[in-house]
Design an enzyme around this catalytic site. Structure first.
Site, PDB file in Angstrom:
ATOM      1  N   TYR A  27       0.101   3.239 -14.331  1.00  0.00           N
ATOM      2  CA  TYR A  27      -0.811   3.720 -13.282  1.00  0.00           C
ATOM      3  C   TYR A  27      -2.167   4.132 -13.849  1.00  0.00           C
ATOM      4  O   TYR A  27      -2.234   4.746 -14.918  1.00  0.00           O
ATOM      5  CB  TYR A  27      -0.211   4.904 -12.515  1.00  0.00           C
ATOM      6  CG  TYR A  27       0.945   4.550 -11.605  1.00  0.00           C
ATOM      7  CD1 TYR A  27       1.264   3.222 -11.314  1.00  0.00           C
ATOM      8  CD2 TYR A  27       1.731   5.539 -11.020  1.00  0.00           C
ATOM      9  CE1 TYR A  27       2.331   2.900 -10.473  1.00  0.00           C
ATOM     10  CE2 TYR A  27       2.798   5.232 -10.175  1.00  0.00           C
ATOM     11  CZ  TYR A  27       3.092   3.909  -9.908  1.00  0.00           C
ATOM     12  OH  TYR A  27       4.140   3.598  -9.084  1.00  0.00           O
TER      13      TYR A  27
ATOM     14  N   GLY B   6      -0.139   8.081  -1.523  1.00  0.00           N
ATOM     15  CA  GLY B   6      -0.936   7.420  -2.556  1.00  0.00           C
ATOM     16  C   GLY B   6      -2.434   7.595  -2.373  1.00  0.00           C
ATOM     17  O   GLY B   6      -3.206   7.224  -3.236  1.00  0.00           O
TER      18      GLY B   6
ATOM     19  N   ARG C 152      -2.363   4.321  -6.924  1.00  0.00           N
ATOM     20  CA  ARG C 152      -3.603   3.666  -6.481  1.00  0.00           C
ATOM     21  C   ARG C 152      -4.802   4.183  -7.255  1.00  0.00           C
ATOM     22  O   ARG C 152      -5.882   4.302  -6.723  1.00  0.00           O
ATOM     23  CB  ARG C 152      -3.845   3.962  -5.003  1.00  0.00           C
ATOM     24  CG  ARG C 152      -2.900   3.262  -4.102  1.00  0.00           C
ATOM     25  CD  ARG C 152      -3.589   2.745  -2.861  1.00  0.00           C
ATOM     26  NE  ARG C 152      -2.574   2.243  -1.973  1.00  0.00           N
ATOM     27  CZ  ARG C 152      -1.975   2.983  -1.052  1.00  0.00           C
ATOM     28  NH1 ARG C 152      -2.330   4.233  -0.873  1.00  0.00           N
ATOM     29  NH2 ARG C 152      -1.031   2.470  -0.311  1.00  0.00           N
TER      30      ARG C 152
ATOM     31  N   ARG D  95      -6.270  12.626   4.837  1.00  0.00           N
ATOM     32  CA  ARG D  95      -5.088  11.749   4.972  1.00  0.00           C
ATOM     33  C   ARG D  95      -3.848  12.417   4.354  1.00  0.00           C
ATOM     34  O   ARG D  95      -2.744  12.307   4.876  1.00  0.00           O
ATOM     35  CB  ARG D  95      -5.404  10.418   4.294  1.00  0.00           C
ATOM     36  CG  ARG D  95      -4.456   9.318   4.626  1.00  0.00           C
ATOM     37  CD  ARG D  95      -5.093   7.959   4.421  1.00  0.00           C
ATOM     38  NE  ARG D  95      -5.728   7.509   5.636  1.00  0.00           N
ATOM     39  CZ  ARG D  95      -6.687   6.595   5.682  1.00  0.00           C
ATOM     40  NH1 ARG D  95      -7.143   6.061   4.563  1.00  0.00           N
ATOM     41  NH2 ARG D  95      -7.195   6.230   6.827  1.00  0.00           N
TER      42      ARG D  95
ATOM     43  N   ASN E 194      11.665  -0.947  -5.926  1.00  0.00           N
ATOM     44  CA  ASN E 194      11.462  -2.353  -5.552  1.00  0.00           C
ATOM     45  C   ASN E 194      12.605  -3.265  -5.989  1.00  0.00           C
ATOM     46  O   ASN E 194      12.378  -4.364  -6.484  1.00  0.00           O
ATOM     47  CB  ASN E 194      10.121  -2.856  -6.131  1.00  0.00           C
ATOM     48  CG  ASN E 194       8.967  -1.973  -5.699  1.00  0.00           C
ATOM     49  OD1 ASN E 194       8.743  -1.792  -4.509  1.00  0.00           O
ATOM     50  ND2 ASN E 194       8.251  -1.398  -6.653  1.00  0.00           N
TER      51      ASN E 194
END
Length: 297
Positions: free
Chosen positions: A55, A263, A23, A269, A161
């Site tokens: 990225y 991420g 991210r 967090r 994925n």
């Protein structure tokens, strides 16, 4: 400190939480932020870092390589993942006109060489294919991966994925076992649990590596019906464990045998996710949360 665990019956030891740079497109002061986050992760016992050639507009690997050389971490104290396959138009890749997948032998080989240079290392612990390109020659893809492994440039092979069938398809061409599968899974997106991907990963004696473990912050602040319903249930349950609701949401994933792929760049967090490893989530609490996510089971 987090106890290191085996990623699969054939894979290396990793920290049970992994930090991923997926991210980082919009990060302004990327170099200083990266240094801060790498230091925080190491302090929390997270020594496993996940990269990809694309990225951070294709900048993250190089920034990370610089941070590591500056801090003089020992290479053997880190576990590095990187991947290729998904190609997106950005300043770093002027030849890419449209988003597409490329898992051809040539692209894989080129990508590994580039990642080694940028990460300032001689080897990648786990190299993953991100999505499967249906028009690549899979025999050549598999041979390229085996060749890179034999040469010592990559130590293990993973996927990201993939559907269950794509996973089986690539595995049928490889002699080397696939050691991990990255996919998205969280209380607001349980499709990998519902469509058999998680079951197949476990059948292959691997642990799923799950991105967006707190649903990109939606669990804490999303306004949609599902997020509100799940958050209400988390708020009911979390006082029992004396932790933040995000920690309970991640404990839900850990109970499934999943490894959270962090991420966020938000320090609190990151700590919430790390705290999830101290929670022994009750069996029925797990199902209450699953029911809140689905609306029923």
């Amino acid at each position: 400190m987090m106890q290191k665990i085996y990623l699969s019956d054939a894979g290396p030891k990793v920290s049970p939480a992994v930090y991923g740079f997926y991210r980082w497109e919009a990060e302004n002061n990327a170099s200083a932020t990266m240094e801060k986050i790498v230091n925080l992760c190491m302090e929390l016992g997270i020594n496993t870092f996940d990269h990809a050639d694309i990225y951070g507009n294709s900048q993250c690997e190089e920034l990370f390589g610089k941070v590591i050389s500056k801090r003089s971490f020992k290479r053997e104290d880190l576990v590095l993942f990187t991947k290729c396959g998904l190609r997106m138009p950005n300043q770093g890749q002027p030849d890419v006109r449209v988003q597409h997948y490329d898992t051809s032998a040539a692209h894989i080989t080129r990508s590994v060489e580039s990642s080694l240079k940028k990460l300032n290392t001689d080897y990648i612990d786990i190299f993953l294919l991100d999505h499967l390109d249906p028009i690549s020659n899979l025999e050549e893809t598999a041979m390229a991966l085996e060749k890179l492994k034999k040469s010592g440039k990559i130590n293990n092979i993973g996927v990201a994925n993939f559907s269950v069938f794509q996973h089986q398809l690539l595995a049928s061409y490889l002699q080397t076992p696939i050691v991990t599968h990255h996919l998205e899974l969280n209380l607001l997106n349980t499709s990998a649990l519902d469509n058999g991907q998680i079951d197949y990963i476990k059948q292959r004696y691997m642990r799923p590596l799950v991105s967006a473990p707190v649903a990109s912050g939606r669990i804490a602040s999303g306004n949609d019906v599902t997020a509100s319903r799940v958050r209400k249930k988390l708020q009911e349950i979390s006082p029992k464990y004396n932790v933040d609701i995000e920690s309970v949401a991640v404990a839900w994933l850990i109970k499934l045998g999943a490894l959270p792929l962090i991420g966020t760049r938000d320090e609190q967090r990151i700590r919430n996710i790390a705290n999830a490893f101290n929670i022994q989530l009750d069996h029925q609490d797990w199902y209450e949360l699953y029911t809140a996510s689905k609306g029923e089971i």
